[in-house]
Scaffold this active site. Sequence first.
Site, mmCIF file in Angstrom:
data_model
loop_
_atom_site.group_PDB
_atom_site.id
_atom_site.type_symbol
_atom_site.label_atom_id
_atom_site.label_comp_id
_atom_site.label_asym_id
_atom_site.label_seq_id
_atom_site.Cartn_x
_atom_site.Cartn_y
_atom_site.Cartn_z
ATOM 1 N N SER A 296 14.363 22.138 -15.561
ATOM 2 C CA SER A 296 13.174 22.925 -15.840
ATOM 3 C C SER A 296 13.619 24.263 -16.393
ATOM 4 O O SER A 296 14.668 24.784 -16.005
ATOM 5 C CB SER A 296 12.382 23.114 -14.555
ATOM 6 O OG SER A 296 11.573 24.259 -14.654
ATOM 7 N N LYS B 35 15.244 21.843 -10.360
ATOM 8 C CA LYS B 35 14.631 20.598 -10.829
ATOM 9 C C LYS B 35 15.584 19.676 -11.585
ATOM 10 O O LYS B 35 16.430 20.119 -12.350
ATOM 11 C CB LYS B 35 13.451 20.914 -11.773
ATOM 12 C CG LYS B 35 12.272 21.566 -11.097
ATOM 13 C CD LYS B 35 11.493 20.600 -10.234
ATOM 14 C CE LYS B 35 10.608 19.687 -11.024
ATOM 15 N NZ LYS B 35 9.429 20.326 -11.544
ATOM 16 N N GLU C 254 9.617 8.563 -16.969
ATOM 17 C CA GLU C 254 8.267 9.109 -17.177
ATOM 18 C C GLU C 254 7.755 8.779 -18.569
ATOM 19 O O GLU C 254 6.595 8.403 -18.759
ATOM 20 C CB GLU C 254 8.264 10.629 -16.994
ATOM 21 C CG GLU C 254 8.379 11.072 -15.553
ATOM 22 C CD GLU C 254 8.462 12.587 -15.450
ATOM 23 O OE1 GLU C 254 7.425 13.207 -15.187
ATOM 24 O OE2 GLU C 254 9.553 13.147 -15.650
ATOM 25 N N HIS D 56 0.840 -1.215 0.000
ATOM 26 C CA HIS D 56 0.000 0.000 0.000
ATOM 27 C C HIS D 56 0.869 1.256 0.000
ATOM 28 O O HIS D 56 0.455 2.295 0.494
ATOM 29 C CB HIS D 56 -0.946 0.025 1.207
ATOM 30 C CG HIS D 56 -1.678 -1.269 1.414
ATOM 31 N ND1 HIS D 56 -2.889 -1.540 0.820
ATOM 32 C CD2 HIS D 56 -1.338 -2.381 2.115
ATOM 33 C CE1 HIS D 56 -3.284 -2.762 1.177
ATOM 34 N NE2 HIS D 56 -2.349 -3.298 1.943
#
Length: 469
Positions: A283, A289, A296, A162
């Site tokens: 970024s 970043k 992804e 979980h």
Amino acid sequence: MSKTPSESNTWSGRFSEPVDDLVKTYTASVSFDYRLAQFDIEGSLAHARMLAQQGIISLKDLNDIEQGLQNISEEINEGRFKWNIDLEDVHLNIEKRLTELVGDAGKRLHTGRSRNDQVATDIRLYLRQATDDILGLLAGLQNALLDKAEEHIHTLMPGFTHLQVAQPVSFAHHLMAYFEMFDRDWNRLTDGRKRINRLPLGAAALAGSGYPINRDKVAKDLGFSGLCENSLDAVSDRDFAIEFTAAAALIMMHLSRLSEEIILWMNPQFGFVDLPDRFCTGSSIMPQKKNPDVPELVRGKSGRIYGNLFCLLTLMKGQPLAYNKDNQEDKEPLFDTVDTLTTTLRLYCDLIQNIQARPERMLEALNQGFATATDLADYLVMKGVPFRDAHEAVARAVREAEKRNCDLSQLDINLLKSFHQEIEPGVYDILTPQGSIQTRTLKGGTAPATVKQAILTARERLIRRPDQG
Ligand code: ARG
């Protein structure tokens, strides 16, 4: 793609007006099926050799065909070949050029064959090659996982359920879970390859051929392990392509799971791993970043493969026997699946080889989640306490540790004893993550010695894999 006016179409004798321009573009496939050229030529050569052996064409014709196809192959490889949309597809383009080059022999090549069994053969040759390439890449990824796992048999991390800290595992054990997934993927592809590797040629348009052709010879020549046994089935079904795409979808699903984990792990709150900069971007606005673009995109691209699978299933559904033009639509989703999967695997192997684990951050997270609570309960059970009572005692200990903002292993012995009198000083051996994983020695468990053995066995499995072909 040159658009020369069509002098005469292959079937012009039957028609009284030329094909509408939009229809021509709509029905042509050469803009994408040109990718089958190399396989089309291979299939034609085998067909021609067989025709000559059977005395259906002369040796002179065979010679001309071989010469002509050799030239065409060079023209294509060197980018000199002029693909013509008026000639619809890769098959007619090559046949027309062959006739230009060698005359009548070129016109004889299509004896005893139809584009229906020809395209089914090409696509099987293409997919067999793609399967072999992908099997190689999968094996590479599996080896990368084994190498990485070997470095981290003693690297402890929280195992999650979980997405909550559950029990300690080693990073090696976690990686080996993916090894197993990719192993099943490898077996699935290998199994599907058997069904790809059958020869449709000889089915002709749909009913088989009346010429005394020799299908077995062609099969042997092209390395097929058998024939498609029914001519109607041979030219129409694309289940082998669907099966391949389903196997590809599962590989992408597995890669997507691993990607999701890597994305989480790279989040500074986790900080479990780092990726070399070449797999990431920054970024344009937020200087801090470092984005995990590759994982992804892998996660995102799994969507296209699922889409391709659905495309092929829907394409096939409800098609009456035998060949229908619908089947021309099988190529783009198939090519896209192969291209996407191939690049993804290539990148992923490199990514796994170069991912940097950060054991100190893993351990930190592990020490915050009471990951050894189950071990404490098991410890009591071994001392004869019923499991439910043990569970209750440990739950109270966890509540206390939570209050004191410390781990179970940091509670002193007297305090621990207050939760159950069976707890003795030796308990600290199992309350540490190291102690916990040491106990998981059963086959499939996370104990270092067990994982070491699992890696060894896995390596042997890779070596003992049967050769394709
Ligand atoms: N381009 C066609 C395909 O990809 C080749 C077969 C055409 N056969 C036909 N009867 N029109 O399926």
